[in-house]
Design a protein around this motif. Sequence first.
Motif, PDB file in Angstrom:
ATOM      1  N   HIS A  95       0.840  -1.203   0.000  1.00 43.35           N
ATOM      2  CA  HIS A  95       0.000   0.000   0.000  1.00 43.35           C
ATOM      3  C   HIS A  95       0.877   1.255   0.000  1.00 43.35           C
ATOM      4  O   HIS A  95       0.600   2.222  -0.708  1.00 43.35           O
ATOM      5  CB  HIS A  95      -0.907  -0.028   1.230  1.00 43.35           C
ATOM      6  N   MET A  96       1.950   1.257   0.784  1.00 46.28           N
ATOM      7  CA  MET A  96       2.851   2.409   0.842  1.00 46.28           C
ATOM      8  C   MET A  96       3.615   2.574  -0.465  1.00 46.28           C
ATOM      9  O   MET A  96       3.860   3.702  -0.911  1.00 46.28           O
ATOM     10  CB  MET A  96       3.824   2.253   2.010  1.00 46.28           C
ATOM     11  N   GLY A 155      -0.219   5.055  -1.421  1.00 46.14           N
ATOM     12  CA  GLY A 155      -1.469   5.084  -0.679  1.00 46.14           C
ATOM     13  C   GLY A 155      -2.662   4.601  -1.470  1.00 46.14           C
ATOM     14  O   GLY A 155      -3.794   4.712  -1.019  1.00 46.14           O
TER      15      GLY A 155
END
Length: 86
Positions: A30-31, A35
Motif C-alpha cells: 500500500h505504501m 497510498g
Amino acid sequence: MGVPFEALLPYGIMLGMFGFTGAALSKIRHMQNGGKRARHSVDQWDRQMMDRDRRLTGFLRGQTDNPIAPAGFELSNAWRVEKKIV
C-alpha cells in the motif's frame, strides 16, 4: 478427555505470525503504491502510462492535472536507445 492448551500454543503462534506477515506485506504494498490499492492485470498500455506518470510526478502511481509539463520533462525520454553495432 480435553486437549491441554499447551498443545495448541504452537498453532496460535503460527497463526499470529502468518497474520502479522500478511498485514505487514499488505501495508508495504500500500505504501509503495502511494497510498492507493495494488493494481492487477497491468498490460503494456498501463505500464506505459504508469511510466509517464512516474516521469511527470516522481511516483509510479502519481497523477497530475497540470497542463504544462515540469522543467526537464523533455529530457526524460521514455524511448530506450540501443547502441549501434559496427
